[in-house]
Motif scaffolding. Structure first.
Motif, PDB file in Angstrom:
ATOM      1  N   ALA A 161       0.828  -1.210   0.000  1.00  9.15           N
ATOM      2  CA  ALA A 161       0.000   0.000   0.000  1.00  9.15           C
ATOM      3  C   ALA A 161       0.860   1.256   0.000  1.00  9.15           C
ATOM      4  N   PRO A 162       0.347   2.360  -0.551  1.00  6.91           N
ATOM      5  CA  PRO A 162       1.101   3.612  -0.548  1.00  6.91           C
ATOM      6  C   PRO A 162       1.324   4.132   0.863  1.00  6.91           C
ATOM      7  N   ASP A 163       2.441   4.820   1.051  1.00  3.66           N
ATOM      8  CA  ASP A 163       2.780   5.452   2.326  1.00  3.66           C
ATOM      9  C   ASP A 163       2.034   6.783   2.387  1.00  3.66           C
ATOM     10  N   ILE A 164       0.988   6.860   3.203  1.00  2.67           N
ATOM     11  CA  ILE A 164       0.138   8.051   3.220  1.00  2.67           C
ATOM     12  C   ILE A 164       0.873   9.245   3.808  1.00  2.67           C
ATOM     13  N   ASP A 165       1.771   9.023   4.763  1.00  6.01           N
ATOM     14  CA  ASP A 165       2.593  10.120   5.289  1.00  6.01           C
ATOM     15  C   ASP A 165       3.385  10.776   4.162  1.00  6.01           C
ATOM     16  N   PHE A 166       3.952   9.959   3.291  1.00  6.86           N
ATOM     17  CA  PHE A 166       4.732  10.465   2.163  1.00  6.86           C
ATOM     18  C   PHE A 166       3.840  11.185   1.152  1.00  6.86           C
ATOM     19  N   SER A 305      -6.959  -2.856  -9.745  1.00  3.58           N
ATOM     20  CA  SER A 305      -7.126  -1.489  -9.259  1.00  3.58           C
ATOM     21  C   SER A 305      -7.432  -1.573  -7.778  1.00  3.58           C
ATOM     22  N   GLY A 306      -6.437  -1.230  -6.964  1.00  2.00           N
ATOM     23  CA  GLY A 306      -6.582  -1.368  -5.522  1.00  2.00           C
ATOM     24  C   GLY A 306      -5.619  -2.392  -4.964  1.00  2.00           C
ATOM     25  N   SER A 307      -5.916  -2.871  -3.763  1.00  5.26           N
ATOM     26  CA  SER A 307      -5.064  -3.823  -3.071  1.00  5.26           C
ATOM     27  C   SER A 307      -5.195  -5.223  -3.658  1.00  5.26           C
ATOM     28  N   ILE A 308      -4.146  -6.018  -3.484  1.00  6.55           N
ATOM     29  CA  ILE A 308      -4.170  -7.412  -3.923  1.00  6.55           C
ATOM     30  C   ILE A 308      -5.234  -8.207  -3.169  1.00  6.55           C
ATOM     31  N   LEU A 309      -5.606  -7.754  -1.968  1.00  5.18           N
ATOM     32  CA  LEU A 309      -6.549  -8.499  -1.140  1.00  5.18           C
ATOM     33  C   LEU A 309      -8.004  -8.175  -1.436  1.00  5.18           C
ATOM     34  N   TYR A 319      -9.275   1.467 -16.092  1.00  4.59           N
ATOM     35  CA  TYR A 319      -9.330   2.772 -15.438  1.00  4.59           C
ATOM     36  C   TYR A 319      -9.181   2.629 -13.920  1.00  4.59           C
ATOM     37  N   LEU A 320      -8.646   3.670 -13.306  1.00  6.81           N
ATOM     38  CA  LEU A 320      -8.455   3.689 -11.856  1.00  6.81           C
ATOM     39  C   LEU A 320      -9.803   3.815 -11.167  1.00  6.81           C
ATOM     40  N   GLY A 321     -10.053   2.953 -10.177  1.00  6.40           N
ATOM     41  CA  GLY A 321     -11.302   2.998  -9.431  1.00  6.40           C
ATOM     42  C   GLY A 321     -11.451   4.296  -8.652  1.00  6.40           C
ATOM     43  N   PHE A 322     -12.686   4.671  -8.370  1.00  6.02           N
ATOM     44  CA  PHE A 322     -12.994   5.960  -7.743  1.00  6.02           C
ATOM     45  C   PHE A 322     -12.343   6.105  -6.380  1.00  6.02           C
ATOM     46  N   SER A 325      -6.166   4.003  -4.530  1.00  5.74           N
ATOM     47  CA  SER A 325      -4.916   4.767  -4.559  1.00  5.74           C
ATOM     48  C   SER A 325      -3.733   3.830  -4.822  1.00  5.74           C
ATOM     49  N   GLN A 326      -4.021   2.723  -5.494  1.00  3.55           N
ATOM     50  CA  GLN A 326      -2.991   1.724  -5.745  1.00  3.55           C
ATOM     51  C   GLN A 326      -3.360   0.898  -6.969  1.00  3.55           C
ATOM     52  N   ILE A 327      -2.357   0.564  -7.766  1.00  5.72           N
ATOM     53  CA  ILE A 327      -2.507  -0.406  -8.849  1.00  5.72           C
ATOM     54  C   ILE A 327      -1.502  -1.516  -8.584  1.00  5.72           C
ATOM     55  N   THR A 328      -1.956  -2.751  -8.604  1.00  2.87           N
ATOM     56  CA  THR A 328      -1.103  -3.892  -8.308  1.00  2.87           C
ATOM     57  C   THR A 328      -1.099  -4.847  -9.497  1.00  2.87           C
ATOM     58  N   VAL A 329       0.083  -5.325  -9.864  1.00  3.56           N
ATOM     59  CA  VAL A 329       0.192  -6.273 -10.973  1.00  3.56           C
ATOM     60  C   VAL A 329       0.972  -7.503 -10.487  1.00  3.56           C
ATOM     61  N   ILE A 330       0.338  -8.665 -10.579  1.00  5.98           N
ATOM     62  CA  ILE A 330       0.948  -9.922 -10.151  1.00  5.98           C
ATOM     63  C   ILE A 330       0.736 -10.976 -11.237  1.00  5.98           C
ATOM     64  N   PRO A 331       1.445 -12.109 -11.177  1.00  4.12           N
ATOM     65  CA  PRO A 331       1.219 -13.173 -12.166  1.00  4.12           C
ATOM     66  C   PRO A 331      -0.189 -13.755 -12.042  1.00  4.12           C
ATOM     67  N   GLU A 332      -0.741 -14.160 -13.166  1.00  3.78           N
ATOM     68  CA  GLU A 332      -2.098 -14.704 -13.176  1.00  3.78           C
ATOM     69  C   GLU A 332      -2.172 -16.023 -12.417  1.00  3.78           C
ATOM     70  N   GLY A 333      -1.150 -16.861 -12.511  1.00  6.50           N
ATOM     71  CA  GLY A 333      -1.135 -18.099 -11.737  1.00  6.50           C
ATOM     72  C   GLY A 333      -2.034 -19.180 -12.278  1.00  6.50           C
TER      73      GLY A 333
END
Length: 451
Positions: A161-166, A305-309, A319-322, A325-333
């Motif tokens: 997840a993005p570092d919100i402080d940053f 679009s969003g977290s892996i979970l 498109y980015l969901g409303f 604040s994250q886009i995640t790309v992993i292998p399809e498996g």
């Protein structure tokens, strides 16, 4: 009075592909889309036709159940397509954007000098109100309600997840203005929850009109539902509102600059991303150019679009969901695994000690979407309770939803939960039960029953 909450149950999922803390400001994408499916329980009614020219803040559609709830364009340009699915359900409203974004002008004002109804009206007219959501149900907040509290989680414990402080390190002024506006919307407290392991950024530590609570523990400690449960639990008939820190900044800019500035900084992450980075973009942006800039590894990839979970699968030209604040790309498996669990599994992730990888607790994994099995009988194993930090019986709640026993759902805490709170339960489940889908089904059933 501030509170300290220690979360014991849960699990931090360590993955490869964390974004480097450097923000890239790419040119505005050519096409943007608002997807009504992002808004739970909302039935869209269009206000404009294809070919209409819009500015950022122009209403595109409203909720059939509440005509005052407007959804506005995040950018200026021309409405080029209305994508429909089965039974003509609206899937997306697409806008071809201008190079220089033009904005609808809204009144500038100090929220401290305004009344509640004035702030509510401006948030509704500008299309910013949908950023405010509520528990129970995880739907857009009802403007007519008086919430007993408003919750803002200043950290995100989801994997990568993005570092919100940053992200909000230079937004102190707009964030405080947003807090000032929110303070007029409730007679209760605004709970700003920070993580114990990090020294909070000044944008949070110096915020006024909030109760700053400290949370410690593994994921899902950053979930607002877990925080509400431990700080100000929801009983039947009560309502709590919540929103993301970046959305508080959008509210602040509405009153200081008089515009709907839907800017959002996102983290592009995952093991299949060559150069994970942060990007400053706008809600609803096409992710095509972003993925081209970070570079994707070859193979069959799952783009989320969003977290892996708990994110939503999208396409490379999606498109980015409303709310994301994250886009995640992993292998399809989706490839066959020779011998499966019979191998030693030094590189395999497991929540139990099935594989020898448990000897290296700090190892980061390259996970894919493989379920390693199919759905099986739903039995009580005690796995859910190890990662579910609420005083709720998760398995019994899921079973009450499956048999559609509304009285039992209420007794077991349906009003306190949402899908994301069961994401880890779904991950560790040996029965492969789709817990998040079941929870949404239960919430929708209860909401319709009492609406």
């Amino acid at each position: 009075m501030s509170e300290y909450i220690k979360i014991k149950q849960g699990m931090n999922l360590k993955l490869i592909g964390e974004a480097v803390k450097f923000i890239i400001d790419l040119p505005v994408a050519e096409v943007f889309a608002i997807q009504p499916s992002d808004f739970v329980g909302m039935i869209p009614k269009l206000l404009l036709e294809i070919g209409t020219t819009v500015e950022a803040g122009t209403p595109l559609f409203y909720d059939k159940n509440n005509e005052h709830l407007l959804f506005c364009a995040p950018v200026s340009g021309k409405l080029i397509e209305i994508v429909r699915g089965d039974k003509r359900v609206i899937l997306a409203i697409k806008i071809r954007t201008d190079h220089d974004i033009k904005y609808v002008s809204f009144p500038k004002a100090d929220p401290n000098s305004l009344f509640r109804n004035q702030i509510t009206e401006q948030l509704l007219q500008s299309g910013i109100w949908p950023l405010i959501r509520q528990r129970p149900y995880g739907t857009i907040a009802n403007p007519n309600d008086d919430p007993k509290a408003i919750f803002i989680s200043a950290f995100d414990t989801n994997p990568l997840a993005p570092d919100i402080d940053f992200v909000l390190s230079a937004e102190e002024s707009h964030f405080q203005t947003g807090i000032d506006a929110l303070a007029k919307l409730t007679t209760g407290k605004i709970h700003l929850n920070v993580q114990e392991s990090n020294s909070p950024a000044p944008v949070f530590s110096q915020a006024k009109k909030v109760q700053i609570n400290t949370i410690s523990g593994p994921h899902p400690a950053g979930n607002v539902g877990v925080q509400i449960h431990h700080i100000d639990p929801i009983n039947k008939g009560e309502v709590v509102w919540y929103l993301n820190p970046q959305d508080v900044v959008i509210i602040g800019k509405l009153f200081t600059e008089g515009i709907f500035d839907a800017s959002r900084t996102i983290a592009v992450t995952g093991s299949q991303v060559d150069n994970p980075k942060y990007y400053k973009t706008i809600v609803g942006t096409s992710i095509k150019n972003i993925l081209a800039d970070v570079g994707l590894k070859s193979g069959n990839n799952r783009i989320i679009s969003g977290s892996i979970l708990s994110g939503s699968q999208t396409l490379a030209d999606g498109y980015l969901g409303f709310y994301d604040s994250q886009i995640t790309v992993i292998p399809e498996g989706n490839e066959y695994e020779f011998m499966g669990w019979l191998t030693p599994g030094l590189e395999k992730f497991s929540v139990s000690r099935t594989f020898f990888s448990w000897l290296n607790p700090n190892k980061k994994y390259d996970l894919n979407t493989n379920l390693h099995g199919e759905e099986r009988p739903f039995v009580i194993t005690g796995q859910y309770e190890k990662v579910f930090p609420m005083d709720i019986y998760p398995v019994q709640l899921l079973k009450s939803i499956l048999i559609e026993d509304i009285d039992m759902m209420e007794k077991l805490g349906i009003y306190e939960v949402a899908e994301e709170d069961f994401a880890l339960c779904e991950l560790v489940c040996t029965s492969k039960i789709k817990s998040q889908e079941i929870i949404r089904r239960g919430l929708d059933r209860v909401r319709k029953e009492f609406s």
